[in-house]
Every structure is written in structure tokens, then in C-alpha cells.
Design a protein around this motif. Structure first.
Motif, PDB file in Angstrom:
ATOM      1  N   ARG A  67      -1.601  22.288 -49.582  1.00 23.37           N
ATOM      2  CA  ARG A  67      -0.560  22.980 -50.223  1.00 23.37           C
ATOM      3  C   ARG A  67      -0.051  21.680 -51.346  1.00 23.37           C
ATOM      4  N   ARG A  68      -0.157  20.709 -50.931  1.00 26.10           N
ATOM      5  CA  ARG A  68       0.536  19.529 -52.128  1.00 26.10           C
ATOM      6  C   ARG A  68      -0.576  19.270 -52.984  1.00 26.10           C
ATOM      7  N   LEU A  69      -1.968  19.885 -52.630  1.00 28.85           N
ATOM      8  CA  LEU A  69      -2.982  19.734 -53.849  1.00 28.85           C
ATOM      9  C   LEU A  69      -3.060  21.136 -54.703  1.00 28.85           C
ATOM     10  N   ASP A  70      -2.004  22.062 -54.173  1.00 26.30           N
ATOM     11  CA  ASP A  70      -2.074  23.327 -55.014  1.00 26.30           C
ATOM     12  C   ASP A  70      -3.364  24.213 -54.777  1.00 26.30           C
ATOM     13  N   PHE A  71      -3.944  23.676 -53.749  1.00 22.43           N
ATOM     14  CA  PHE A  71      -5.610  24.231 -53.487  1.00 22.43           C
ATOM     15  C   PHE A  71      -5.892  25.627 -53.621  1.00 22.43           C
ATOM     16  N   VAL A  72      -5.234  26.560 -53.244  1.00 20.73           N
ATOM     17  CA  VAL A  72      -5.147  27.918 -53.224  1.00 20.73           C
ATOM     18  C   VAL A  72      -5.057  28.357 -54.738  1.00 20.73           C
ATOM     19  N   ARG A  73      -4.067  27.893 -55.432  1.00 20.60           N
ATOM     20  CA  ARG A  73      -4.047  28.370 -56.688  1.00 20.60           C
ATOM     21  C   ARG A  73      -4.988  27.822 -57.724  1.00 20.60           C
ATOM     22  N   THR A 152     -11.384  20.797 -60.504  1.00 19.21           N
ATOM     23  CA  THR A 152      -9.906  20.945 -60.382  1.00 19.21           C
ATOM     24  C   THR A 152      -9.329  20.327 -59.075  1.00 19.21           C
ATOM     25  N   ILE A 153     -10.154  20.139 -58.197  1.00 17.36           N
ATOM     26  CA  ILE A 153      -9.451  19.522 -56.975  1.00 17.36           C
ATOM     27  C   ILE A 153      -9.560  17.972 -57.071  1.00 17.36           C
ATOM     28  N   ALA A 154     -10.534  17.644 -57.792  1.00 20.01           N
ATOM     29  CA  ALA A 154     -10.386  16.057 -57.989  1.00 20.01           C
ATOM     30  C   ALA A 154      -9.308  15.765 -59.093  1.00 20.01           C
ATOM     31  N   GLU A 155      -8.898  16.478 -60.022  1.00 18.35           N
ATOM     32  CA  GLU A 155      -7.936  16.311 -60.880  1.00 18.35           C
ATOM     33  C   GLU A 155      -6.369  16.343 -59.910  1.00 18.35           C
ATOM     34  N   ALA A 156      -6.447  17.087 -59.001  1.00 12.64           N
ATOM     35  CA  ALA A 156      -5.149  17.253 -58.083  1.00 12.64           C
ATOM     36  C   ALA A 156      -5.122  16.079 -57.292  1.00 12.64           C
ATOM     37  N   VAL A 157      -6.216  15.592 -57.095  1.00 11.38           N
ATOM     38  CA  VAL A 157      -6.172  14.252 -56.156  1.00 11.38           C
ATOM     39  C   VAL A 157      -5.807  13.226 -56.914  1.00 11.38           C
ATOM     40  N   LEU A 158      -6.123  12.973 -58.209  1.00  9.47           N
ATOM     41  CA  LEU A 158      -5.870  11.734 -58.900  1.00  9.47           C
ATOM     42  C   LEU A 158      -4.531  11.940 -59.470  1.00  9.47           C
ATOM     43  N   GLY A 159      -4.207  13.130 -59.565  1.00  9.50           N
ATOM     44  CA  GLY A 159      -2.607  13.479 -59.991  1.00  9.50           C
ATOM     45  C   GLY A 159      -1.572  12.699 -58.815  1.00  9.50           C
ATOM     46  N   ASP A 163      -3.431   6.413 -59.913  1.00 12.67           N
ATOM     47  CA  ASP A 163      -4.068   5.267 -60.171  1.00 12.67           C
ATOM     48  C   ASP A 163      -5.183   5.171 -61.016  1.00 12.67           C
ATOM     49  N   GLY A 164      -5.185   5.825 -62.024  1.00  9.78           N
ATOM     50  CA  GLY A 164      -6.169   5.896 -62.979  1.00  9.78           C
ATOM     51  C   GLY A 164      -7.617   6.430 -62.566  1.00  9.78           C
ATOM     52  N   THR A 165      -8.731   6.198 -63.148  1.00 11.76           N
ATOM     53  CA  THR A 165      -9.950   6.816 -62.914  1.00 11.76           C
ATOM     54  C   THR A 165     -11.085   5.961 -62.227  1.00 11.76           C
ATOM     55  N   ALA A 166     -10.634   4.815 -61.652  1.00  8.73           N
ATOM     56  CA  ALA A 166     -11.853   3.778 -61.023  1.00  8.73           C
ATOM     57  C   ALA A 166     -12.286   4.421 -59.914  1.00  8.73           C
ATOM     58  N   ALA A 167     -13.796   4.579 -59.540  1.00  6.15           N
ATOM     59  CA  ALA A 167     -14.368   5.227 -58.718  1.00  6.15           C
ATOM     60  C   ALA A 167     -15.643   4.626 -58.354  1.00  6.15           C
ATOM     61  N   ALA A 205     -11.862   6.080 -50.643  1.00  6.17           N
ATOM     62  CA  ALA A 205     -12.967   6.874 -50.636  1.00  6.17           C
ATOM     63  C   ALA A 205     -12.949   8.258 -50.526  1.00  6.17           C
ATOM     64  N   ILE A 206     -11.970   8.951 -51.420  1.00  6.21           N
ATOM     65  CA  ILE A 206     -11.651  10.360 -51.554  1.00  6.21           C
ATOM     66  C   ILE A 206     -12.820  11.076 -52.404  1.00  6.21           C
ATOM     67  N   PRO A 207     -13.661  11.849 -51.904  1.00  3.21           N
ATOM     68  CA  PRO A 207     -14.780  12.365 -52.818  1.00  3.21           C
ATOM     69  C   PRO A 207     -13.949  13.333 -53.883  1.00  3.21           C
ATOM     70  N   LEU A 208     -14.654  13.258 -55.098  1.00  2.00           N
ATOM     71  CA  LEU A 208     -14.330  13.749 -56.488  1.00  2.00           C
ATOM     72  C   LEU A 208     -15.395  14.585 -56.799  1.00  2.00           C
ATOM     73  N   ALA A 209     -16.483  14.297 -56.925  1.00  2.00           N
ATOM     74  CA  ALA A 209     -17.714  15.087 -57.197  1.00  2.00           C
ATOM     75  C   ALA A 209     -18.964  14.809 -56.283  1.00  2.00           C
ATOM     76  N   SER A 210     -19.768  15.788 -56.178  1.00  2.00           N
ATOM     77  CA  SER A 210     -20.840  15.461 -55.382  1.00  2.00           C
ATOM     78  C   SER A 210     -22.069  16.223 -56.104  1.00  2.00           C
ATOM     79  N   ARG A 211     -23.365  15.617 -55.586  1.00  2.00           N
ATOM     80  CA  ARG A 211     -24.838  16.461 -55.796  1.00  2.00           C
ATOM     81  C   ARG A 211     -25.423  16.220 -54.642  1.00  2.00           C
ATOM     82  N   GLY A 212     -25.626  17.218 -54.109  1.00  2.75           N
ATOM     83  CA  GLY A 212     -26.451  17.699 -52.860  1.00  2.75           C
ATOM     84  C   GLY A 212     -27.994  17.524 -53.349  1.00  2.75           C
ATOM     85  N   TYR A 213     -28.989  16.691 -53.073  1.00  6.53           N
ATOM     86  CA  TYR A 213     -30.513  16.505 -53.577  1.00  6.53           C
ATOM     87  C   TYR A 213     -31.268  17.323 -52.363  1.00  6.53           C
TER      88      TYR A 213
END
Length: 535
Positions: A67-73, A152-159, A163-167, A205-213
Motif C-alpha cells: 500500500r505504501r508503494l501504491d502498488f495496485v494503482r 513504475t515500482i522502482a520509481e515508488a521505491v526510490l520515492g 537517496d538519489g539513483t545510486a545502484a 539491495a532492493i531490486p529496481l530492474a531485472s533481466r532473466g537470461y
């Protein structure tokens, strides 16, 4: 609820049963009181018709984080207008909640037996929560939508972090092994999915983007190719590459910037020979028993910052593993020596020498075991062996508990260690969340590449939510793994008492179990008191 007749009175207990060694057994039992005591504890004077116990804290905390991430919306915004009563945002939120709290229990069974049906809003229809309907609906998750959802979920996490965009860019090569544990996925799917590359926050170490290979024609992308793909997925960030010693040879560190990794110990004997007194403690509160030597060394022709670390915990684990290896080797050597002495092994000297080599193969065991063959003819050859205790001591002193880290960052040693351990934390999380029992389509051969992609997305989003929770607990002074965190929260249970109808719907009362100090602290961290009052 069960009643026990003691001294002419009946005392009631809330009991939970499970199958143990194939037979039903009562595994937990909680005293409720006499009928009069139960009646006094609830409004009115009626005794409850029924009672059941279920976990509450883990479901409530994960749902509160969603809910804090406003995930459903946010997910629904990716799909646009939907005619279905249960939207894709709600379905995906339920999938994440399910995998975080009970991945081994079928979706429908978990829903009716957990607190989710009372917490999730908007509430899905029961028909939407069958395995078939679930996977059919999530089949609308195209690769483009999967990417958009992660973004969009990564944007919510960073919001939330602010603490910036260091990853960090990391490779979880064991992801396919976790999801395929105990042959949950058929061999075709195991071949299709090779591993998972991730961009994660430097903090937590919160995932923001992934690529399954996948394996294409038996080949996997090189680590360097995976890194470039991940950086293109997250181009605006300051992305630091994290690699382990086995991947170091695939990278040209002399031409690369922004990295933290480990190097093979064998190439740094001078560092390994440094006395323990040369190392300093690294943040005892965060890394108990960890010491480090921060220095310079030549790596790939360039003078680089290297950090020799020693972990007391890793040292003890490696010592135990080595003792087991040594015990296995000596037991096999004893068996071979006995067979030679009894004349039941008639191999020639070259064959026996090869067998001894097989038993002692492995750098550590070879260094600690000394073997001697006497006799030349078959039937006369004898084997003796001994353990070189001095060599064992040198192994412990030089290798056990040690890692050599390399970086081009000027971060404090503790931050370098944290970045390097991000991959280990992620592997631990995925092992806990995805294996050995992964619920999915039935029969199992219905796993398709599309469904594997959906399962990967759910797993990554679940790691995102649970690592965000882990970071919040860590900031509050509770250093727990995802597994420990969810188990602590899962220990906060709820007793549901149902009373006879008085003309309308049956009355229900929910009573939370007592919380120990750690559970109470987590309750406060995730704001579950307010959620409970709202119910």
C-alpha cells in the motif's frame, strides 16, 4: 478448538494440527480458558461456535508495504482501463503477497486460510483466485508491460528512499536453480532459464530492474554483455558493477570504472600472508567478527584498491566444511588400504595412484594429506596415509574466512563490503521465496516461457517488497535476513472466534496473539497497530 475435561470442568484450547511423519498431530496448542472465561472476554454472553488460528503479522506487514508503494494503482496504470472486476494490479499484488508469505501453499487454499481476505482491498472475487484463472489473467503481462511495471515500482521505491539513483548491477546466476529445486520446473524450463541479472539499490539491495537470461543453443550471455544490458535498463543511475571471483576473468578491469568485486585468493599470496594484527575491525555493530586490511595491489596491470577481509563466521563454516572433506577422504583411503591389504583390490600401481588422486582431489585436501604407496606388483601394493597437521594450520591461517575485494570507489570499507554482499543477500532471498515449492500451473508441463517470465516478475517484485521491509527493519536496529524477518512476523498470529447469529450475520471477534519484544518492535516499525485498529 478442543476441550479437555479436568477435575469436572472443561477447559478449552486453540489447537493447530499438521501431518507429522504421515500422521495427524497437534503441533501448537494455546489455552483459551473455560467457557465462562471466554464468554467474559467477548461482548455478550454467548460462547463461540468455532475458532481458528492463522498467521497475521507477515501478511499485514507485506500488504502495508504494498500500500505504501501504491502498488495496485501503479500497476493498473500500466494496463489502462480494465473491465474485469479483479484488476491486474490487484492480481499481481496478491501474487506478491502470496509468494512472500506462503509460496508452498496453493493460491486459493492460502487465501481462504490467511488474513489476506480481510486485509486486501479491493477484495478479489474467489473465482479469480483459482490457479487456472490466476495464470490466465497474468498471461496478459507482455515483455513491454513487465518492463513498465518494474519501472513504475522502482520509481515508488526510490520515492520512499529519497537517496538519489545510486545502484548496483548484480548477477544471480543461481536463480534458475532455486526455481527449479526438487524438479518443480520440467527440464525444458530449466534449460530455458539460466539466471537473473538485476539492478538494485546500493542501500538495501532492493531490486529496481531485472533481466532473466536464457540458454540459446546451449550458450549464455557473457557477464560483460549482461552488465551492459542492465546498465541500459537503468541509464540515469550511477550503477556499480558487483562481481564474484569466478566472473573476474571475464572483465577487463583496466578499462572499466564503477565496480566492487572479489578476486581469486590464489593470486594474492602476499596479502594472505599478512598477520591478523594488520587487519582492523569493520563496524562491529553491522559486521560482527569482520576485520579488514585496506591497501593497494596490481590488478589486471593497474594499481587498484584492494581490501583483504576476514570473517570469523566464514572461517568457522569453512573449517567445518574442510573437516568434513578431510573425514570423507580419509574414510575412503582407509577403505582402499583395507582392500589392498585383503587382496580384494587387484589394480596395478598406476590404477591405484589414480584412485588415490581422485579421493584427494581438491587443493585443500591435497595440501593436508600425505599418501605413500609401497610395493610394485598387483596384490603386493600397500597404502598408508597421514594428515599433515602443520599444513592444516597453514591452510586455516592463510585461506579460511578470507576474501580479497577490489574496487575503484573511495567508499568506507563497510560500504564496500555491503555492496559486495548484496548478491549474497539476494541469493538467500530468492532461495527462500522461490524454492523448493513454487506454486504455479498444474500440470507442471504447462510452464511456458511466458509463464516463466511472469513467475520471474513476481519473484523480483516480491524481493523488492521484502528487501524494502528488511531495510526498514535494519534502520531501526534489527539486522535480519528476509527469511528471519518474515518468520518473526509470521509468528504474530490471530485467533478468529465466531459466535452464533442473532438474526443477522454471525458475529466475529479477532484476537491477536501475544508478541515477544522483537515482534512488538516489528509491529511498530511497520505500523501494524493502526492497521489492526482499522479492522
Amino acid at each position: 478448538m478442543i476441550g479437555k475435561r479436568i477435575g469436572g470442568r472443561t477447559y478449552y484450547y486453540l489447537a493447530e494440527s499438521a501431518r507429522v511423519d504421515g500422521a495427524p498431530r497437534v503441533v501448537t496448542q494455546r489455552y483459551l480458558g473455560t467457557a465462562e472465561e471466554i464468554a467474559r472476554a467477548v461482548p455478550g454472553d454467548a460462547a463461540p461456535d468455532s475458532a481458528r488460528h492463522r498467521s497475521y503479522g507477515d501478511v499485514a506487514a507485506v500488504w502495508a508495504t504494498l500500500r505504501r508503494l501504491d502498488f495496485v494503482r501503479r500497476v493498473d496504470a500500466v494496463f489502462g482501463p480494465q473491465r474485469a472486476k479483479t484488476t491486474l494490479g490487484t492480481r499481481l499484488a496478491v501474487a506478491v503477497l502470496h509468494q512472500a508469505t506462503a509460496p508452498a501453499v496453493p493460491l486459493g487454499e492460502w487465501w481462504t486460510g490467511s488474513a489476506a481476505e480481510d486485509l486486501v482491498r479491493p477484495r478479489p472475487s474467489r473465482s479469480a483466485l483459482t490457479t487456472t484463472a490466476h495464470w490466465k489473467a497474468l498471461g496478459r503481462l507482455t515483455p513491454e508491460r513487465i518492463t513498465a511495471i518494474e519501472t513504475t515500482i522502482a520509481e515508488a521505491v526510490l520515492g520512499l528512499l529519497g537517496d538519489g539513483t545510486a545502484a548496483l548491477a548484480v548477477d544471480v546466476a543461481q536463480f534458475a536453480s532455486f526455481t527449479a529445486a526438487d524438479c518443480t520446473l520440467p527440464s525444458a524450463c530449466q534449460d530455458a532459464l539460466a539466471g537473473l541479472g538485476l539492478v538494485v539499490t546500493r542501500d538495501g539491495a532492493i531490486p529496481l530492474a531485472s533481466r532473466g537470461y536464457r540458454r540459446d543453443g546451449g550458450a549464455t550471455p557473457t557477464f560483460a554483455e549482461l552488465v551492459e544490458n542492465l546498465r541500459s535498463r537503468y541509464p540515469a543511475a550511477d550503477v556499480t558493477l558487483v562481481f564474484h571471483a569466478g566472473q573476474a576473468a571475464q572483465l577487463d578491469l583496466g578499462a572499466r570504472s564503477g565496480f566492487v568485486g572479489s578476486l581469486p585468493l590464489a593470486g594474492h599470496s602476499d596479502l594472505l600472508a599478512q598477520p591478523a594484527s594488520a587487519r582492523r575491525r569493520v563496524d562491529p555493530e553491522r559486521f560482527a567478527g569482520l576485520t579488514a586490511l585496506d591497501t593497494l595491489a596490481v590488478v589486471d596491470g593497474v594499481r587498484r584498491r584492494v581490501i583483504l577481509t576476514h570473517s570469523a563466521t566464514l572461517h568457522a563454516a569453512q573449517a567445518r566444511a574442510f573437516a568434513d572433506e578431510l573425514s570423507t577422504a580419509t574414510r575412503e583411503l582407509d577403505g582402499l588400504a583395507a582392500a589392498l591389504a585383503a587382496g580384494t583390490h587387484r589394480g596395478d600401481r598406476s590404477q591405484i595412484h589414480a584412485e588415490v588422486g581422485r579421493i584427494t582431489r581438491g587443493r585443500r585436501v591435497e595440501r593436508a594429506l600425505s599418501t605413500t604407496l609401497t610395493g610394485a606388483k598387483s596384490g603386493e601394493i600397500r597404502l598408508t596415509w597421514r594428515i599433515d597437521e602443520a599444513a592444516v594450520a597453514r591452510l586455516e591461517e592463510e585461506y579460511f574466512g578470507k576474501q580479497v575485494l577490489v574496487t575503484d570507489h573511495d567508499w568506507p570499507v563497510a560500504e564496500v563490503v555491503t555492496a559486495y554482499r548484496a548478491r549474497t543477500h539476494l541469493e538467500s532471498t530468492f532461495r527462500w521465496l522461490t524454492g523448493p515449492a513454487v506454486t504455479g500451473p498444474t500440470p507442471r508441463w504447462e510452464w511456458t516461457p511466458e509463464r516463466i517470465a511472469v513467475h520471474t516478475l513476481v519473484s523480483v517484485l516480491t524481493a523488492t517488497v521484502t528487501h524494502l521491509m528488511r531495510r526498514e527493519a535494519d534502520l531501526a536496529g534489527m539486522n535480519l535476513s528476509v527469511r528471519e524477518l518474515l518468520e518473526q512476523l509470521g509468528g504474530i498470529g490471530e485467533t478468529v472466534l465466531r459466535y452464533p447469529s442473532t438474526g443477522g450475520r454471525p458475529r466475529t471477534r479477532r484476537i491477536l496473539t501475544d508478541r515477544d519484544p522483537a515482534q512488538q518492535r516489528l509491529w511498530e516499525i511497520f505500523g501494524l497497530g493502526d492497521a489492526d485498529q482499522a479492522r
